[in-house]
Design a protein around this motif. Sequence first.
Motif, PDB file in Angstrom:
ATOM      1  N   LYS A 202       0.843  -1.200   0.000  1.00 53.86           N
ATOM      2  CA  LYS A 202       0.000   0.000   0.000  1.00 53.86           C
ATOM      3  C   LYS A 202       0.877   1.250   0.000  1.00 53.86           C
ATOM      4  N   ASP A 204       1.973   5.025  -0.577  1.00 53.01           N
ATOM      5  CA  ASP A 204       1.303   6.322  -0.561  1.00 53.01           C
ATOM      6  C   ASP A 204       1.862   7.267  -1.622  1.00 53.01           C
ATOM      7  N   THR A 233      -4.008   3.285  -3.021  1.00 54.64           N
ATOM      8  CA  THR A 233      -3.553   4.148  -1.917  1.00 54.64           C
ATOM      9  C   THR A 233      -2.613   5.253  -2.397  1.00 54.64           C
TER      10      THR A 233
END
Length: 449
Positions: A202, A204, A233
Motif C-alpha cells: 500500500k 502512498d 492508496t
Amino acid sequence: MLALFLFYMLHLFDLSLQLSGFPMKEARIEMKQIVAISETDYQNHIEEKRNEIVQFHLKNNASYRAFVSQNTNDEKTMTWDALPIMTKKEFQKPLVDRLSRGYTLKNVYVNKTSGSSGDPFIFAKDKYCHALAWSNIINRFAWFGIDFNTSFQARFYGIPLDFMGNKKERIKDILKNSYRFSIFDLSDAILEKVLVQFQRKKFDYINGYTSSIVLFAKYLQKKNLVLTTICPTLKCCVVTSEMLFEEDKILMEKQFGVPIINEYGASELDLIAFENPDGEWQVNSETLFVEILDEQNKVVPYGTEGRIVITSLYNKAHPFIRYDIGDVGILDEKSSFKKPILKKLIGRTNDVALLPSGKKSPGLTFYYVTKSIIEDDGNVKEFVIKQTKIDTFEIEYVSQNELTESQIQTIKKAIETYLENGLHFTFSRKEKLERSKSGKLKQFVSMME
C-alpha cells in the motif's frame, strides 16, 4: 508500555533524526515562525538573515574571510551585491580547512555531493541547519498529504552494491518508511517485478530519479495499465535530480493516475524548489536566498535567464554564500521575496555544446529536438547524446527495434533546422544506458576537453 512502543513506531522518522542529534523540535518551531512572517516584512527578514550569516562567517570562518579579502577591496564597506561569487573550486580543499570556529568533523553533518556536475566535494552543515532543511522538506510534502512518519514510499534510487553500504541504505529505508527499487536494471522483466510490489504493498507516494520513473510509466503504457487501479492508496509522485520534460509529466500523470510533482534540490544546500498544489515551482525562501545573475554577476530582472546563485541562510558550520550552483534558470515575473517562483530550469552551465560556427548551444537543445521525434512511436525507451568532437555527436538509445534510416534522417534534419548544418551523428543501440554511481542519467554529455 505498548502505547509508548506504538507512539515511537508511528514517529520513527522524527525519532531517527532526533537520535542522530538533529534538533527537530526546535527546528519545527522556528520553521513555523518563518512561514508566519508576512509578505510585507519578508524582504527585511531576508536581508537581516543574509547580513547575519555573512558577518558570522567573516568573524568565524578563516577560509571565507580569506576568500572575501582576496576578491574585494574593502570588506567593511561592502554591499551584498559586491560580495564575491563562490563556486565549487572554492571547496576543493580539505573540509577541516573550511569549517567555522567551534565546528569539527564530530559535531556536524557531513556528506558528499553526487558529482553530477563533474566537481564532487565533501561538505558540512551544522545540525540545526540540517534539521531546518528537513522541517522544510516535511512541510512541502505535507502539501500533498504525505507524512514521512506514516506514509509509505516507493523509492526509485540507486543503492551501493557493496555488502555494508547496501545494508546501511536498507536500514535507512526502514527508518524512512520506504521500499527501494534499485534502478541499475530496469528491463521489462525487472519492471514486472516492480509492478507486482505495487500490487502487494500500500504505497502512498513514489519518489526518485525522473528517468527511472519515466521508464516505469512507459512500461505501464505498454501494458495499458493505470497504476492506481492496482495500488489505490497512491497519492502522488515526486521526481527529482534530473530534468522533467512536459511530455514525460503528461505520460506519468496518465499512467500513474496521480499528480506528478517536480522537485529541485542540492545535497550541499537544501530543497531549492518544489512544485506546489497550484502547479507553481515554488522556491525555498525559508532557508535559502536564490538569485539569478548575468555574466557580470549582476541580478537580472524577474523573467530573465541567468545563473542560479544561492545563499544558505542558516549554515554556520560551512559557508555557502552567493554560491554558483552551476545551473541556469529563470524566476517568474510574479515572484516576491516570500514566494519566488522558478519559471524554468534550463540546465547546467557546463552542459553546453560548442558548434563549428562558434555558436554555443545548451546541450539540452539537442535532447529536446531529438526527443520530440525519437519517441514518437514509443519504440525508444530512453537515450543520451554525447559530443565527442566539435562537429560530431553520438546518440545512444535503448529500444525494442533499431531506428530506421528514415527516422535517423528526420532527426538529423530537425537538428540542422534548430542548430546548424554540417554536424555528424552516429546512432548506437544499447541494451541499457550507462548511469552514474548514484544511478542518475545525464541526458547530454560533452566529452570535449
